[in-house]
Motif scaffolding. Structure first.
Motif, PDB file in Angstrom:
ATOM      1  N   THR A 203       5.842  17.125   5.714  1.00  0.00           N
ATOM      2  CA  THR A 203       5.172  17.126   4.416  1.00  0.00           C
ATOM      3  C   THR A 203       6.186  17.261   3.292  1.00  0.00           C
ATOM      4  N   ARG A 204       7.157  18.146   3.487  1.00  0.00           N
ATOM      5  CA  ARG A 204       8.216  18.335   2.484  1.00  0.00           C
ATOM      6  C   ARG A 204       8.970  17.027   2.252  1.00  0.00           C
ATOM      7  N   TYR A 205       9.334  16.353   3.327  1.00  0.00           N
ATOM      8  CA  TYR A 205      10.063  15.092   3.220  1.00  0.00           C
ATOM      9  C   TYR A 205       9.226  14.022   2.521  1.00  0.00           C
ATOM     10  N   GLN A 206       7.968  13.920   2.910  1.00  0.00           N
ATOM     11  CA  GLN A 206       7.074  12.915   2.317  1.00  0.00           C
ATOM     12  C   GLN A 206       6.937  13.141   0.816  1.00  0.00           C
ATOM     13  N   LEU A 207       6.756  14.384   0.419  1.00  0.00           N
ATOM     14  CA  LEU A 207       6.594  14.696  -0.999  1.00  0.00           C
ATOM     15  C   LEU A 207       7.881  14.426  -1.774  1.00  0.00           C
ATOM     16  N   LEU A 208       9.023  14.840  -1.241  1.00  0.00           N
ATOM     17  CA  LEU A 208      10.295  14.583  -1.915  1.00  0.00           C
ATOM     18  C   LEU A 208      10.577  13.092  -2.029  1.00  0.00           C
ATOM     19  N   LYS A 209      10.233  12.337  -0.995  1.00  0.00           N
ATOM     20  CA  LYS A 209      10.444  10.890  -1.026  1.00  0.00           C
ATOM     21  C   LYS A 209       9.569  10.245  -2.105  1.00  0.00           C
ATOM     22  N   LEU A 210       8.314  10.645  -2.189  1.00  0.00           N
ATOM     23  CA  LEU A 210       7.418  10.112  -3.221  1.00  0.00           C
ATOM     24  C   LEU A 210       7.932  10.452  -4.618  1.00  0.00           C
ATOM     25  N   LEU A 211       8.394  11.680  -4.814  1.00  0.00           N
ATOM     26  CA  LEU A 211       8.911  12.078  -6.121  1.00  0.00           C
ATOM     27  C   LEU A 211      10.187  11.336  -6.482  1.00  0.00           C
TER      28      LEU A 211
ATOM     29  N   ASP B 248       7.004   9.820 -11.942  1.00  0.00           N
ATOM     30  CA  ASP B 248       5.973   9.956 -12.966  1.00  0.00           C
ATOM     31  C   ASP B 248       4.567  10.143 -12.383  1.00  0.00           C
ATOM     32  N   LEU B 249       4.438  10.297 -11.067  1.00  0.00           N
ATOM     33  CA  LEU B 249       3.122  10.492 -10.452  1.00  0.00           C
ATOM     34  C   LEU B 249       2.539  11.843 -10.842  1.00  0.00           C
ATOM     35  N   THR B 250       1.233  11.875 -11.009  1.00  0.00           N
ATOM     36  CA  THR B 250       0.531  13.129 -11.260  1.00  0.00           C
ATOM     37  C   THR B 250       0.272  13.818  -9.919  1.00  0.00           C
TER      38      THR B 250
ATOM     39  N   ALA C 287      -1.618   9.715  -2.436  1.00  0.00           N
ATOM     40  CA  ALA C 287      -0.578   8.984  -1.700  1.00  0.00           C
ATOM     41  C   ALA C 287      -0.225   9.685  -0.385  1.00  0.00           C
ATOM     42  N   MET C 288      -0.318  11.011  -0.376  1.00  0.00           N
ATOM     43  CA  MET C 288      -0.008  11.776   0.835  1.00  0.00           C
ATOM     44  C   MET C 288      -1.210  11.919   1.756  1.00  0.00           C
ATOM     45  N   GLY C 289      -2.408  11.639   1.232  1.00  0.00           N
ATOM     46  CA  GLY C 289      -3.612  11.793   2.041  1.00  0.00           C
ATOM     47  C   GLY C 289      -4.009  13.247   2.237  1.00  0.00           C
TER      48      GLY C 289
END
Length: 69
Positions: free
Chosen positions: A6-14, A19-21, A28-30
């Motif tokens: 989860t940490r990796y997925q969130l950091l990758k998206l950021l 600019d994602l809310t 995006a993460m479900g």
């Protein structure tokens, strides 16, 4: 507790779309909005993500999430 996937997925998206809310990150993460908020706070507490408020923005609730190298 925040797991590594989860940490990796969130950091990758950021990193890809800073600019994602929180609502967009959650979608995006479900995951729920609450879990996205919890995950962001955990990364902020660890110093992996910083937040910045846009003071001059009329919408005072707008924040930017900055990924820290």
């Amino acid at each position: 507790m925040l797991d590594d996937a989860t940490r990796y997925q969130l950091l990758k998206l950021l990193a890809e779309q800073p600019d994602l809310t929180q609502r967009q990150l959650a979608a995006a993460m479900g995951v729920s909005l609450g879990k996205a908020n919890y995950c962001l706070k955990a990364l902020i507490d660890k110093g992996l993500v910083k937040t910045g408020n846009f003071r001059r923005n009329p919408d005072k609730g707008v924040y930017a999430y900055l990924w820290v190298d």
